[in-house]
Enzyme design. Structure first.
Site, mmCIF file in Angstrom:
data_model
loop_
_atom_site.group_PDB
_atom_site.id
_atom_site.type_symbol
_atom_site.label_atom_id
_atom_site.label_comp_id
_atom_site.label_asym_id
_atom_site.label_seq_id
_atom_site.Cartn_x
_atom_site.Cartn_y
_atom_site.Cartn_z
ATOM 1 C CB CYS A 117 26.824 65.519 39.099
ATOM 2 S SG CYS A 117 27.401 66.254 40.637
ATOM 3 C CG HIS A 256 26.628 68.262 36.335
ATOM 4 N ND1 HIS A 256 25.749 68.829 37.231
ATOM 5 C CD2 HIS A 256 27.796 68.076 37.006
ATOM 6 C CE1 HIS A 256 26.357 68.984 38.383
ATOM 7 N NE2 HIS A 256 27.596 68.539 38.280
ATOM 8 C CG ASN A 286 28.107 70.839 40.984
ATOM 9 O OD1 ASN A 286 26.996 70.306 40.902
ATOM 10 N ND2 ASN A 286 29.227 70.160 40.845
HETATM 11 N N1 COA Z 1 40.598 80.108 46.241
HETATM 12 C C1 COA Z 1 41.889 80.439 46.059
HETATM 13 N N2 COA Z 1 42.841 79.530 45.814
HETATM 14 C C2 COA Z 1 42.477 78.245 45.744
HETATM 15 C C3 COA Z 1 41.138 77.835 45.925
HETATM 16 C C4 COA Z 1 40.187 78.826 46.183
HETATM 17 N N3 COA Z 1 38.875 78.552 46.368
HETATM 18 N N4 COA Z 1 41.080 76.502 45.796
HETATM 19 C C5 COA Z 1 42.323 76.066 45.540
HETATM 20 N N5 COA Z 1 43.184 77.127 45.531
HETATM 21 C C6 COA Z 1 44.603 77.150 45.313
HETATM 22 C C7 COA Z 1 45.270 75.828 45.615
HETATM 23 O O1 COA Z 1 45.570 75.724 46.976
HETATM 24 C C8 COA Z 1 46.479 75.906 44.746
HETATM 25 O O2 COA Z 1 47.439 76.699 45.410
HETATM 26 P P1 COA Z 1 49.008 76.318 45.364
HETATM 27 O O3 COA Z 1 49.377 76.381 43.906
HETATM 28 O O4 COA Z 1 49.630 77.368 46.199
HETATM 29 O O5 COA Z 1 49.092 74.938 45.921
HETATM 30 C C9 COA Z 1 46.012 76.672 43.521
HETATM 31 O O6 COA Z 1 44.839 77.358 43.926
HETATM 32 C C10 COA Z 1 45.698 75.782 42.360
HETATM 33 O O7 COA Z 1 44.871 74.712 42.839
HETATM 34 P P2 COA Z 1 44.281 73.655 41.870
HETATM 35 O O8 COA Z 1 43.523 72.644 42.655
HETATM 36 O O9 COA Z 1 45.417 73.173 40.984
HETATM 37 O O10 COA Z 1 43.288 74.558 41.003
HETATM 38 P P3 COA Z 1 42.579 74.227 39.676
HETATM 39 O O11 COA Z 1 43.070 75.134 38.606
HETATM 40 O O12 COA Z 1 42.588 72.762 39.373
HETATM 41 O O13 COA Z 1 41.088 74.668 40.011
HETATM 42 C C11 COA Z 1 38.993 73.615 40.538
HETATM 43 C C12 COA Z 1 40.389 73.999 41.036
HETATM 44 C C13 COA Z 1 38.271 72.888 41.640
HETATM 45 C C14 COA Z 1 38.253 74.903 40.202
HETATM 46 C C15 COA Z 1 39.150 72.751 39.253
HETATM 47 O O14 COA Z 1 40.073 71.715 39.486
HETATM 48 C C16 COA Z 1 37.846 72.177 38.816
HETATM 49 O O15 COA Z 1 36.938 72.878 38.435
HETATM 50 N N6 COA Z 1 37.705 70.839 38.852
HETATM 51 C C17 COA Z 1 36.440 70.194 38.572
HETATM 52 C C18 COA Z 1 35.625 70.186 39.835
HETATM 53 C C19 COA Z 1 34.195 69.809 39.616
HETATM 54 O O16 COA Z 1 33.582 70.253 38.671
HETATM 55 N N7 COA Z 1 33.663 68.996 40.532
HETATM 56 C C20 COA Z 1 32.309 68.568 40.493
HETATM 57 C C21 COA Z 1 32.088 67.561 39.422
HETATM 58 S S1 COA Z 1 30.494 66.960 39.446
#
Ligand code: COA
Length: 329
Positions: A117, A256, A286
């Protein structure tokens, strides 16, 4: 900055292309345990565009490039160099050559840059070096990715995030340098936090010969989030300082398009008001290397970018890599 010779990089046009097919959050909720509410509040994404089965980055990149070429009022044969930022090429040996052929840009050298990215901003900075050195006069820079083809559609942690697109710009030598400052950073110790790694399987047990294939995208979302909101504000502030500017002079923040919460957190750390933030990820998700040129083209088409505007562009992602360019429109 005024330059004495005609070797100042200037962006003279933009173009973009997205697939026809939209995939809304509600539709993803039919295949994995998620909801529009969860995806929207955690990421800001409502929908994304997805390529059909046999369509890859080449056709999207060619469409985006043709639009940029037309708007620049140049001919494909005028282009000296094509730089393609992609991490999902149609050919592992690189897709830039095929794009050169399809555009009929017969004079252009062409190569790919792989930096996930951050790829588009790194390519833009690379292109500017070729212009500043006097090596090339017209460069087509493309960001194109189809990461929807590289996610595990049963993994709700990643499949909600990505979409497909291409964006392109034409950079030309002029008597003004539009790049006020730039930086490229890498922290290779974090490679495993976001990866699309190769794997191998034995294809001839007797001779222990093997062949490779790729896994799906693997991501530690929390670590990626922490990385982005901690590294980007510092790198951006450094670029502003290196250009002898203050944050008040900045007209636009174009990050990004990974996650609305990341974009808002970075803008707030920089004390940049919301009206200076360019964002379109709710419609596209994304799109990796394509996200910045896609959003830039949309902003350009809307006519909101004025000559002389100061724009911060910053890419970040797998590697970890992050790259910033401060430019004058
Ligand atoms: N729908 C519903 N629940 C989901 C889910 C989805 N799509 N994805 C994860 N969960 C659940 C998890 O299983 C977890 O459940 P649990 O508490 O029972 O274990 C809970 O939601 C929290 O998961 P977590 O991974 O801690 O969520 P988060 O608040 O960190 O959000 C992202 C996840 C991916 C949205 C966030 O971490 C993020 O945006 N990170 C950056 C990713 C990114 O931009 N990547 C590309 C970079 S170039």
């Amino acid at each position: 900055m005024q330059v004495t010779q005609l070797n100042g990089p200037q962006i003279i046009s933009t173009g973009s292309a997205t697939p026809q097919k939209s995939l809304h959050n509600e539709q993803i909720g039919e295949i994995v345990d998620t909801s529009d509410e969860w995806i929207s509040t955690r990421t800001g994404i409502k929908s994304r565009k997805i390529t059909d089965n046999k369509v890859g980055i080449t056709s999207l990149a060619v469409e985006a490039s043709n639009k940029a070429i037309e708007k620049a009022k140049i001919q494909p044969k005028d282009i000296d160099l094509i730089i393609l930022a992609t991490s999902s090429p149609d050919d592992l040996f690189g897709s830039a050559s095929k794009i050169q052929y399809e555009l009929k840009a017969t004079k252009a050298a062409a190569f790919d840059i792989t930096a996930a990215c951050s790829g588009f901003v790194i390519s833009l900075i690379t292109a500017a070096q070729f212009i500043k050195s006097g090596t090339y006069k017209k460069i087509l820079i493309i960001g194109a990715d189809v990461l929807s083809k590289w996610v595990d559609w049963s993994d709700r942690r990643t499949c909600i995030l990505f979409g497909d697109a291409a964006g392109a710009i034409i950079m030309e030598s002029s008597n003004m340098d539009c790049i006020l400052s730039s930086s490229i950073k890498t922290d290779g110790s974090q490679t495993d936090q976001l990866s699309l790694t190769a794997n191998s399987t034995i294809s001839n047990p007797a001779l222990q010969l093997n062949h490779r294939y790729y896994n799906f995208i693997d991501m530690n979302g929390k670590e990626v989030y922490k990385f982005a909101v901690s590294k980007l504000p510092t790198a951006i502030a450094d670029c502003i300082k290196n250009a002898n500017l203050s944050i008040e002079k900045v007209n636009w923040l174009l990050l990004h398009q990974a996650n609305e919460r990341i974009i808002n957190a970075v803008a707030s750390k920089l004390l940049l008001p919301q009206e200076k933030v360019i964002s379109n990820l709710s419609k596209y998700g994304n799109t990796s290397a394509a996200s910045i040129p896609l959003a830039l083209d949309e902003a350009n088409q809307k006519g909101i970018l004025k000559t002389g505007d100061i724009i911060i562009m910053a890419g970040f992602g797998a590697g970890f890599t992050w790259s910033v360019v401060l430019l004058k429109w």
